[in-house]
Structures are given as structure tokens and as C-alpha cells.
Scaffold this motif. Structure first.
Motif, PDB file in Angstrom:
ATOM      1  N   SER A  20      44.275  17.159  28.532  1.00  0.00           N
ATOM      2  CA  SER A  20      44.678  18.005  27.513  1.00  0.00           C
ATOM      3  C   SER A  20      44.835  17.477  26.106  1.00  0.00           C
ATOM      4  O   SER A  20      44.844  18.048  25.295  1.00  0.00           O
ATOM      5  CB  SER A  20      45.923  19.047  28.051  1.00  0.00           C
ATOM      6  OG  SER A  20      47.178  18.110  28.226  1.00  0.00           O
ATOM      7  N   GLN A  23      40.258  16.191  23.035  1.00  0.00           N
ATOM      8  CA  GLN A  23      39.437  17.396  22.798  1.00  0.00           C
ATOM      9  C   GLN A  23      38.086  17.267  22.737  1.00  0.00           C
ATOM     10  O   GLN A  23      37.139  18.253  23.153  1.00  0.00           O
ATOM     11  CB  GLN A  23      39.771  17.925  21.204  1.00  0.00           C
ATOM     12  CG  GLN A  23      41.222  18.439  20.963  1.00  0.00           C
ATOM     13  CD  GLN A  23      41.470  19.075  19.665  1.00  0.00           C
ATOM     14  OE1 GLN A  23      40.692  19.651  19.052  1.00  0.00           O
ATOM     15  NE2 GLN A  23      42.572  18.712  19.136  1.00  0.00           N
ATOM     16  N   ARG A 132      33.050  18.575  30.700  1.00  0.00           N
ATOM     17  CA  ARG A 132      33.130  20.010  30.621  1.00  0.00           C
ATOM     18  C   ARG A 132      33.944  20.706  31.560  1.00  0.00           C
ATOM     19  O   ARG A 132      34.660  21.747  31.007  1.00  0.00           O
ATOM     20  CB  ARG A 132      31.616  20.522  30.519  1.00  0.00           C
ATOM     21  CG  ARG A 132      30.937  19.946  29.208  1.00  0.00           C
ATOM     22  CD  ARG A 132      29.530  20.439  29.375  1.00  0.00           C
ATOM     23  NE  ARG A 132      28.802  20.397  27.919  1.00  0.00           N
ATOM     24  CZ  ARG A 132      27.856  19.340  27.896  1.00  0.00           C
ATOM     25  NH1 ARG A 132      27.164  18.812  28.922  1.00  0.00           N
ATOM     26  NH2 ARG A 132      27.306  19.123  26.482  1.00  0.00           N
ATOM     27  N   ASN A 134      36.679  19.931  32.648  1.00  0.00           N
ATOM     28  CA  ASN A 134      38.175  19.606  32.160  1.00  0.00           C
ATOM     29  C   ASN A 134      38.167  19.909  30.688  1.00  0.00           C
ATOM     30  O   ASN A 134      39.250  19.541  30.094  1.00  0.00           O
ATOM     31  CB  ASN A 134      38.559  18.239  32.573  1.00  0.00           C
ATOM     32  CG  ASN A 134      38.704  17.910  34.051  1.00  0.00           C
ATOM     33  OD1 ASN A 134      39.791  18.186  34.566  1.00  0.00           O
ATOM     34  ND2 ASN A 134      37.408  17.326  34.505  1.00  0.00           N
ATOM     35  N   GLY A 135      37.301  20.828  30.201  1.00  0.00           N
ATOM     36  CA  GLY A 135      37.620  21.208  28.778  1.00  0.00           C
ATOM     37  C   GLY A 135      37.359  20.583  27.664  1.00  0.00           C
ATOM     38  O   GLY A 135      37.780  20.963  26.568  1.00  0.00           O
ATOM     39  N   LYS A 137      34.764  19.046  24.756  1.00  0.00           N
ATOM     40  CA  LYS A 137      33.607  19.053  24.019  1.00  0.00           C
ATOM     41  C   LYS A 137      32.720  17.714  24.132  1.00  0.00           C
ATOM     42  O   LYS A 137      33.476  16.748  23.937  1.00  0.00           O
ATOM     43  CB  LYS A 137      33.564  19.680  22.797  1.00  0.00           C
ATOM     44  CG  LYS A 137      34.279  20.994  22.814  1.00  0.00           C
ATOM     45  CD  LYS A 137      34.582  21.581  21.423  1.00  0.00           C
ATOM     46  CE  LYS A 137      35.182  22.985  21.408  1.00  0.00           C
ATOM     47  NZ  LYS A 137      35.568  23.813  19.973  1.00  0.00           N
TER      48      LYS A 137
END
Length: 288
Positions: A20, A23, A132, A134-135, A137
Motif C-alpha cells: 500500500s 502506487q 496488479r 496487489n493494487g 499500476k
């Protein structure tokens, strides 16, 4: 830092991984995501110069890798031995108009050949899937002009390599590497709120400098890229001692450029990103 194998990467999306603080990850293409050894541009530079009666070595061709292709040719013509050949053959020092002429010869040759060098580097498909999942970009940029990328990208996509955004080396009037502009164009296009939450991954010194100038974390790739320069076949046959010696030289060069981390290939990236996240949680930033 131990490499994570492709088989291990395939299981990562089932694990609880907290990325987290980050990004986005912004990748180079040749030698980073595809084209083990960054062979496509190197050989074409040699062939393009030979059509003018100028002999350059593969080592010379690799020297400015990471720059836009026009700048790459311009830099090669500053090499004393290449400039001397040009002066001997044409009776004058090379000019920007000569760079234009070589570039015009180079482009159709590169467009015709780049698709042959679109195979993913081992682990690349799995790492992109893991990012992706794991969020994160996935951005990208390249020294390739857009006409070349238009040939490469569909072939890479068929093999499972696709970025959320792609910036070509000839698209920005502000310039290319080592400036931060292509990396920052990804930040804008992807809607990233903090450049310090981005990681730039590249196999060349100008690509690392690009990430540093943009204020990002940077990861240099040694074995898979331009600095070592093995083809996959050459690598499979090379003695271990030779491989380690060439990797050591590449690692030293990338570390000297300021890379925060240097690993052998994209397959090592998950371990690096986990470490970066831990550092960010402790309040560290790339510039620190």
C-alpha cells in the motif's frame, strides 16, 4: 537478496502482501520487460551505420543505450573513433543533418525487426500479474520511437506483457532520458498522487537517472539488460565465472548511477518492492 523464481512468483497473488505505500511501477521495455539482453536496438545500430560505410562494434552501440534513438545516434557520432571514420569517408565532421540521415536509415530497419525481439523476460508476465493483483499500476517508457513501439506492443501483449500507459522516446517536446519527463508523464496519465510512491525499473544508466530525476525509487537490472548483453542462448552456454564477472561490472555501473537497488532481472522485483515498502513505513523517501 535472493531471486524469486517464476514458479514462486505464480503463487505470490495468493499471499497477503501489503504494498500500500506504493502506487505504481514504471518499466523500461527492451532488456527490462522483453528482449533479454536488449538485442533489438543494438544490432540495428551496427547495421544502420554500416550502410554508410561506418563500422561500429556492439560494445560501442550499447554505450548510450537508454537515450532516445536520435540522441543515441548523436552520441555515437561523438565517439572519437566513429567520428574519425566519418571524417575520413566524407571529408568533414558529422553534423546533426548526418544524425537525421542515419536515423532515417535506422527507423525502417528497427520497425521491421523489433517484433522478433518481443519475447518476455522470464518472470515478467508473472510479476506484472502480481503487481496488479496487489493494487499497483503499471507504467512504462522507452527510448524507442512510437513507430517502433507500435510494432512491439501488440506482439508483447500477445505474450502477456501489457502496461497501463506507455510513453515513447519521441513523444515529448521536453525531451527524453536522463530527464524525468517520460516517467512524470506516466505519473500524470496514471493519476499518481506522489512521485515518491513510484518505482522506476530499468537496465540502463539513463533510465535510472530518469527515475532519480523524477524523485522515484529506482531499481537497476543487470543480467537481463544492456549492460551484460547476453542473448538468451549465449547466457545458457556461458560459464558461470564469465556470467558473474559481467554481472559484477554491470552492477557496479548501475550502482554508480545512483540506483537504490540493483538485481539481476525483473524476477527479483517482488523482494525489492517489499523492502521499499518497509522503508517507506519507517518514513524513508527516495531522496533520503
Amino acid at each position: 537478496m535472493n531471486a524469486i523464481t517464476a514458479a514462486e512468483i505464480q503463487t505470490l497473488d495468493t499471499q497477503a502482501v501489503d504494498l500500500s505505500p506504493l502506487q505504481a511501477v514504471i518499466f523500461d521495455w527492451a532488456g527490462t520487460l522483453v528482449d533479454f539482453g536488449s538485442l533489438a536496438p543494438t544490432q540495428i545500430f551496427v547495421e544502420a551505420f554500416s550502410t554508410f560505410g561506418i563500422t561500429i562494434t556492439l560494445t560501442q552501440a550499447r554505450g548510450p543505450m537508454g537515450l532516445s534513438k536520435w540522441d543515441h545516434i548523436h552520441q555515437l557520432l561523438q565517439d572519437p573513433s566513429i567520428a574519425a571514420q566519418w571524417s575520413s569517408k566524407f571529408g568533414r565532421n558529422p553534423s546533426n543533418a548526418d544524425v537525421d540521415d542515419i536515423y532515417a536509415r535506422f527507423m525502417p530497419m528497427q520497425i521491421a525487426k523489433v517484433g522478433e525481439f518481443s519475447a518476455p523476460i522470464d518472470g515478467a508476465v508473472q510479476v506484472l500479474q502480481w503487481l496488479r493483483a496487489n493494487g499497483l499500476k503499471v507504467g512504462s517508457c522507452s527510448g524507442y520511437p512510437r513507430e517502433v513501439l507500435n510494432q512491439l506492443l501488440p506482439q508483447a501483449a500477445k505474450a502477456g506483457i501489457c502496461a497501463d500507459h506507455v510513453v515513447a522516446g519521441d513523444e515529448l517536446s521536453s525531451g527524453g532520458r536522463p530527464g524525468p519527463y517520460m516517467a512524470l508523464a506516466n505519473v500524470l496519465a496514471l493519476g499518481i498522487s506522489n512521485v515518491r510512491a513510484c518505482v522506476k525499473v530499468d537496465d540502463t544508466v539513463p533510465g535510472i537517472e530518469e527515475g532519480l530525476n523524477a524523485g522515484m525509487w529506482t531499481v537497476g537490472l543487470s543480467l537481463s539488460g544492456n549492460e551484460v548483453g547476453y542473448s538468451a542462448e549465449e547466457y545458457s552456454k556461458a560459464p558461470t565465472a564469465e556470467i558473474n564477472a559481467r554481472v559484477a561490472v554491470a552492477e557496479a555501473k548501475l550502482q554508480k548511477s545512483g540506483a537504490h537497488y540493483v538485481v539481476r532481472s525483473i524476477a527479483d522485483l517482488p523482494t525489492v518492492l517489499a523492502d521499499i515498502c518497509e522503508r517507506m513505513r519507517r518514513g524513508e523517501a527516495p531522496a533520503g
